[in-house]
Design a protein around this motif. Structure first.
Motif, short mmCIF file in Angstrom:
data_model
loop_
_atom_site.label_atom_id
_atom_site.label_comp_id
_atom_site.label_asym_id
_atom_site.label_seq_id
_atom_site.Cartn_x
_atom_site.Cartn_y
_atom_site.Cartn_z
N SER A 74 0.80 -1.27 0.06
CA SER A 74 -0.02 -0.19 0.04
C SER A 74 0.87 1.42 0.01
N CYS A 75 2.18 1.08 -0.24
CA CYS A 75 3.12 2.47 0.09
C CYS A 75 3.39 2.92 -1.32
N GLY A 76 2.75 2.72 -2.38
CA GLY A 76 3.15 3.32 -3.49
C GLY A 76 2.45 2.94 -4.73
N TYR A 77 2.86 3.29 -5.75
CA TYR A 77 2.27 3.13 -7.31
C TYR A 77 3.25 3.00 -8.14
N TYR A 78 2.99 2.01 -9.10
CA TYR A 78 3.86 2.09 -10.41
C TYR A 78 3.32 2.55 -11.52
N ALA A 79 3.88 3.76 -11.84
CA ALA A 79 3.22 4.50 -13.03
C ALA A 79 3.65 4.30 -14.24
N ARG A 121 5.25 2.45 -21.49
CA ARG A 121 6.74 2.94 -21.31
C ARG A 121 7.27 2.23 -20.17
N GLY A 122 7.37 0.94 -19.86
CA GLY A 122 7.76 0.54 -18.50
C GLY A 122 8.72 -0.72 -19.17
N GLY A 123 8.58 -1.84 -18.65
CA GLY A 123 9.38 -3.01 -18.88
C GLY A 123 9.17 -4.28 -17.95
N ILE A 124 9.48 -5.37 -18.43
CA ILE A 124 8.90 -6.79 -17.56
C ILE A 124 9.93 -6.77 -16.71
N HIS A 125 10.86 -6.03 -16.78
CA HIS A 125 12.01 -6.01 -15.58
C HIS A 125 11.59 -5.19 -14.40
N HIS A 126 10.62 -4.22 -14.51
CA HIS A 126 10.22 -3.16 -13.44
C HIS A 126 9.28 -3.93 -12.54
N ARG A 174 7.48 -7.45 -12.56
CA ARG A 174 7.56 -8.65 -13.22
C ARG A 174 6.62 -9.79 -12.47
N LEU A 175 6.68 -9.83 -11.25
CA LEU A 175 6.01 -10.85 -10.57
C LEU A 175 4.62 -11.00 -10.69
N PRO A 176 3.68 -9.81 -10.35
CA PRO A 176 2.22 -10.30 -10.51
C PRO A 176 1.93 -10.91 -11.95
N ALA A 177 2.34 -10.12 -12.95
CA ALA A 177 1.96 -10.98 -14.32
C ALA A 177 2.44 -12.13 -14.40
N ALA A 178 3.65 -12.63 -14.10
CA ALA A 178 4.14 -13.80 -14.38
C ALA A 178 3.67 -15.03 -13.44
N TRP A 179 3.28 -14.44 -12.47
CA TRP A 179 2.63 -15.57 -11.44
C TRP A 179 0.97 -15.32 -11.50
N LYS A 180 0.57 -14.41 -12.29
CA LYS A 180 -1.00 -14.30 -12.54
C LYS A 180 -1.70 -13.89 -11.11
N GLN A 181 -1.08 -13.03 -10.50
CA GLN A 181 -1.49 -12.55 -9.17
C GLN A 181 -2.47 -11.39 -9.46
N SER A 182 -3.47 -11.29 -8.41
CA SER A 182 -4.22 -10.06 -8.69
C SER A 182 -3.69 -8.79 -8.60
N HIS A 183 -3.72 -8.04 -9.55
CA HIS A 183 -2.98 -6.95 -9.72
C HIS A 183 -3.87 -5.58 -10.42
N PRO A 184 -4.70 -5.17 -9.66
CA PRO A 184 -5.52 -4.15 -10.24
C PRO A 184 -4.65 -2.84 -10.72
N PHE A 185 -5.35 -2.03 -11.49
CA PHE A 185 -4.50 -0.85 -12.00
C PHE A 185 -5.56 0.49 -12.35
N THR A 186 -5.15 1.38 -12.34
CA THR A 186 -5.79 2.76 -12.71
C THR A 186 -5.35 3.46 -13.78
#
Ligand SMILES: Cc1ncc(COP(=O)(O)O)c(C=O)c1O
Length: 170
Positions: free
Chosen positions: A118-123, A141-146, A148-160
């Motif tokens: 809850s401490c920040g955002y990835y924008a 304008r990001g990268g899989i190296h920024h 990666r884990l939520p997408a790679a492990w198919k974890q819930s990771h909502p975005f706005t």
């Protein structure tokens, strides 16, 4: 991580050798055990059972190898549900701790996600949107190296989506 091939940690079958080695080295003091086997686990029973397993296994190894244990590190892994609320792990963990009241060990946690999520955002700026087999994908304008884990492990990771008027050139 446990139960699957991994570059992390020591496989359980090699523990006796690791303990014997540690005990044979004059400048090493074996003070306890460190486990880390789950990640983003949102089921509090699984977490309490895992912690119980860490206690039981450490007690067994301590007795078998005559180790005076001071520390038990049960790793991280406590998950959160980004969409609804924080998981409530305290009741079950308290029951497990109550069961192992006889231990005077220092219990260590090394939670990552539970503390920091809850401490920040990835924008990232959306550069393009493409369609593939009926689904839309954003090219950012990001990268899989920024992150990666939520997408790679198919974890819930909502975005706005944050609409902006103009882009400030870097
Ligand atoms: C050894 C170890 N401890 C703790 C963590 C933190 O895990 P989590 O964010 O699931 O709590 C990790 C994450 O990779 C780890 O490798």
């Amino acid at each position: 991580m446990a139960g699957v091939p991994t570059q992390f940690g020591i496989v359980e079958i090699a523990i006796p050798h690791a303990i014997a080695l540690a005990k044979s080295l004059p400048n090493v003091r074996l003070l306890g055990f460190h486990f880390h086997a789950i990640s983003n686990n949102c089921d509090s029973k699984t977490d309490a059972d895992f912690m119980d397993h860490c206690f039981e296994t450490s007690k067994r190894w301590g007795a078998e190898w005559n180790i005076d244990i001071s520390y038990l590190n049960v790793g991280g892994g406590i998950g959160i549900n980004y969409l609804f609320n924080w998981g409530d792990f305290t009741n079950r963990l308290e029951k497990t701790l109550e069961k192992h009241r006889d231990c005077s060990w220092k219990l260590l946690f090394e939670c990552g996600r539970y503390i920091t999520s809850s401490c920040g955002y990835y924008a990232a700026e959306v550069l393009d949107i493409k369609q593939n087999h009926g689904k839309y994908f954003c090219v950012v304008r990001g990268g899989i190296h920024h992150l990666r884990l939520p997408a790679a492990w198919k974890q819930s990771h909502p975005f706005t989506i944050v609409p902006i008027e103009s882009v400030i050139p870097l």
